[in-house]
Scaffold this motif. Structure first.
Motif, PDB file in Angstrom:
ATOM      1  N   ALA A 138       7.486   3.604   3.443  1.00 55.95           N
ATOM      2  CA  ALA A 138       8.624   4.386   2.130  1.00 55.95           C
ATOM      3  C   ALA A 138       8.351   3.187   1.134  1.00 55.95           C
ATOM      4  O   ALA A 138       8.622   3.847   0.068  1.00 55.95           O
ATOM      5  CB  ALA A 138       9.783   4.510   3.012  1.00 55.95           C
ATOM      6  N   TRP A 139       8.941   2.304   1.171  1.00 51.15           N
ATOM      7  CA  TRP A 139       9.005   1.173   0.087  1.00 51.15           C
ATOM      8  C   TRP A 139       7.975   1.004  -1.230  1.00 51.15           C
ATOM      9  O   TRP A 139       7.933   1.391  -2.095  1.00 51.15           O
ATOM     10  CB  TRP A 139       9.709  -0.149   0.616  1.00 51.15           C
ATOM     11  CG  TRP A 139       9.054  -0.621   0.845  1.00 51.15           C
ATOM     12  CD1 TRP A 139       8.234  -1.119   2.539  1.00 51.15           C
ATOM     13  CD2 TRP A 139       7.056  -1.900   0.990  1.00 51.15           C
ATOM     14  NE1 TRP A 139       7.520  -1.651   2.474  1.00 51.15           N
ATOM     15  CE2 TRP A 139       6.720  -2.061   1.971  1.00 51.15           C
ATOM     16  CE3 TRP A 139       7.358  -1.610  -0.743  1.00 51.15           C
ATOM     17  CZ2 TRP A 139       5.530  -2.995   1.486  1.00 51.15           C
ATOM     18  CZ3 TRP A 139       6.018  -2.816  -0.446  1.00 51.15           C
ATOM     19  CH2 TRP A 139       5.284  -3.304   0.152  1.00 51.15           C
ATOM     20  N   TRP A 140       7.062   1.295  -0.242  1.00 51.86           N
ATOM     21  CA  TRP A 140       5.542   1.003  -0.929  1.00 51.86           C
ATOM     22  C   TRP A 140       5.437   2.193  -2.079  1.00 51.86           C
ATOM     23  O   TRP A 140       4.965   2.439  -2.497  1.00 51.86           O
ATOM     24  CB  TRP A 140       4.520   0.737   0.174  1.00 51.86           C
ATOM     25  CG  TRP A 140       3.795   0.032  -0.127  1.00 51.86           C
ATOM     26  CD1 TRP A 140       2.571  -0.961  -1.108  1.00 51.86           C
ATOM     27  CD2 TRP A 140       1.813   0.809  -0.898  1.00 51.86           C
ATOM     28  NE1 TRP A 140       1.560  -1.062  -1.912  1.00 51.86           N
ATOM     29  CE2 TRP A 140       1.158   0.243  -1.891  1.00 51.86           C
ATOM     30  CE3 TRP A 140       1.572   2.779  -0.928  1.00 51.86           C
ATOM     31  CZ2 TRP A 140       0.305   0.737  -2.106  1.00 51.86           C
ATOM     32  CZ3 TRP A 140       0.802   3.053  -1.263  1.00 51.86           C
ATOM     33  CH2 TRP A 140      -0.014   2.644  -2.113  1.00 51.86           C
ATOM     34  N   LEU A 141       5.659   3.657  -1.000  1.00 55.28           N
ATOM     35  CA  LEU A 141       5.079   4.245  -1.528  1.00 55.28           C
ATOM     36  C   LEU A 141       6.104   4.988  -2.830  1.00 55.28           C
ATOM     37  O   LEU A 141       5.998   5.171  -3.994  1.00 55.28           O
ATOM     38  CB  LEU A 141       5.557   6.174  -0.748  1.00 55.28           C
ATOM     39  CG  LEU A 141       4.668   5.671   0.357  1.00 55.28           C
ATOM     40  CD1 LEU A 141       4.480   7.113   1.620  1.00 55.28           C
ATOM     41  CD2 LEU A 141       2.757   6.655  -0.043  1.00 55.28           C
ATOM     42  N   VAL A 142       7.608   4.692  -2.715  1.00 62.58           N
ATOM     43  CA  VAL A 142       8.790   5.559  -3.893  1.00 62.58           C
ATOM     44  C   VAL A 142       8.400   3.597  -4.888  1.00 62.58           C
ATOM     45  O   VAL A 142       7.967   4.147  -6.147  1.00 62.58           O
ATOM     46  CB  VAL A 142       9.930   3.930  -3.430  1.00 62.58           C
ATOM     47  CG1 VAL A 142      11.049   3.777  -4.313  1.00 62.58           C
ATOM     48  CG2 VAL A 142      10.895   5.263  -2.257  1.00 62.58           C
ATOM     49  N   GLY A 143       7.560   2.861  -5.087  1.00 65.46           N
ATOM     50  CA  GLY A 143       7.094   1.524  -5.762  1.00 65.46           C
ATOM     51  C   GLY A 143       5.767   2.781  -6.771  1.00 65.46           C
ATOM     52  O   GLY A 143       5.665   2.544  -7.840  1.00 65.46           O
ATOM     53  N   LEU A 144       5.408   2.499  -5.630  1.00 70.65           N
ATOM     54  CA  LEU A 144       4.289   3.441  -6.110  1.00 70.65           C
ATOM     55  C   LEU A 144       4.338   4.800  -7.111  1.00 70.65           C
ATOM     56  O   LEU A 144       3.674   5.063  -8.250  1.00 70.65           O
ATOM     57  CB  LEU A 144       3.054   3.715  -5.264  1.00 70.65           C
ATOM     58  CG  LEU A 144       1.399   4.615  -5.844  1.00 70.65           C
ATOM     59  CD1 LEU A 144       0.880   4.037  -6.947  1.00 70.65           C
ATOM     60  CD2 LEU A 144       0.603   5.584  -4.340  1.00 70.65           C
ATOM     61  N   GLY A 145       5.812   5.687  -6.715  1.00 74.40           N
ATOM     62  CA  GLY A 145       5.581   6.243  -7.573  1.00 74.40           C
ATOM     63  C   GLY A 145       6.569   6.224  -8.851  1.00 74.40           C
ATOM     64  O   GLY A 145       6.452   7.170  -9.635  1.00 74.40           O
TER      65      GLY A 145
END
Lengths: 228, 112
Positions: B21-28
């Motif tokens: 999840a943290w990775w997708l938030v970062g990409l977002g």
């Protein structure tokens, strides 16, 4: 701070290209020690974030702007060798696809942002981390100082290069003074952004922040330990 | 087949308690910066450009040796400036992400 084609003499551009190639070569070896299966997804993300953040110019004074360089930020998040590679990927994509920074100046830009920016930022971060309380919250202020110093350092190196090997004669002291002066202001913005991003990541996943790992306490519950 | 060891280990090894999840938030966040917020960025010259104009050596800049396909952070043919800039930013972010992930993966594999 992207240097375009034509600013530095050809011999100077070749020389910075050789220095950049040597630095990237060392980084390719060093990054292997920093990257593992948890941190390599973060490395790609950090490169992408630095690219995106470099598009966000903020005003610093009448008629001028600055943007994040990201060297100190990347070094704290993924380690300095990996950060050099992240910045190199960003700068190469910018030069080849966006004509932002000349292709013949790619070596110069890697030296300025991927080597000087990263390593001055990392060095300052490590020095400040040493004197602050040994807890994860200390990573963000230390990273801010790294960001603050990295920008005028990179600007000073550009000014020295241009004063010595620029294609237009400008007195060295004049170009050094002008470059460092405005980039101290941009460094303040770099410090704010670097500190905010590091503190956000430390709040969520301190274990992922390369520069915060020495500040983490040993896991209280032994079962949480991941076998090496 | 690695990553399927003892119970609970796969999640921990793939990024821990909150999965990716943290990775997708970062990409977002990165895509938001490049795709949307970039339209609100200052258009003033950056520090280097400002100094070169003030000291009178901005003319030293040559025409780019490689005229990039997304030069000026615009997509040719898209007339709306903000949309064009946002598209260019999103493409650039994804290209940098792909190259960065690939490089990190290659280095990690060669280190093993």
């Amino acid at each position: 701070m992207h240097v375009p084609d034509g600013f530095l003499s050809l011999p100077a551009s070749l020389a910075t290209g050789v220095v950049a190639a040597a630095g990237v070569g060392l980084a390719l070896r060093g990054a292997r020690r920093e990257l593992d299966e948890r941190t390599s997804p973060l490395a790609g993300l950090v490169a992408a974030f630095v690219f995106a953040a470099q598009m966000l110019n903020f005003p610093v004074a009448a008629g001028t702007s600055g943007h994040l360089l990201g060297g100190a930020l990347a070094a704290v998040l993924v380690g300095p060798w990996t950060a050099t590679l992240c910045l190199t990927v960003v700068l190469a994509v910018q030069a080849l696809l966006f004509a932002d920074g000349g292709v013949t100046a790619l070596g110069t830009n890697i030296v300025l942002m991927g080597l000087v920016g990263v390593w001055v930022g990392w060095g300052a971060f490590v020095a400040v981390r040493r004197v602050l309380p040994q807890r994860p919250a200390s990573a963000a202020p230390a990273a801010s100082v790294g960001g603050l110093l990295s920008v005028p350092a990179a600007a000073a190196v550009f000014a020295l290069l241009f004063g010595v090997a620029g294609t237009v004669p400008v007195p060295l002291d004049v170009v050094v003074g002008a470059m460092v002066g405005v980039h101290v202001l941009i460094g303040l913005g770099e410090a704010v952004i670097t500190g905010l991003v590091v503190s956000a990541v430390v709040a969520v996943r301190p274990d992922l922040v390369y520069g915060a790992r020495p500040l983490l306490q040993r896991p209280a519950v032994p079962s949480e330990r991941v076998p090496a | 087949m690695s990553g399927h060891g003892t119970m609970g280990a796969p999640a921990a090894r793939l990024g821990g308690r909150r999965g990716p999840a943290w990775w997708l938030v970062g990409l977002g966040v990165a895509l938001l910066c490049a795709g949307v917020l970039s339209g609100f960025a200052s258009a003033s010259p950056d520090g280097l450009e400002w100094v070169t104009e003030r000291l009178g050596f901005s003319a030293a800049a040559a025409e780019p040796v490689v005229a990039g396909p997304l030069a000026g952070y615009q997509v040719a043919g898209v007339t709306d400036g903000a949309l064009s800039g946002g598209l260019a930013g999103v493409v650039g972010t994804l290209v940098v992400l792909a190259v960065g992930l690939l490089l990190a993966r290659l280095l990690r594999r060669s280190a093993a």
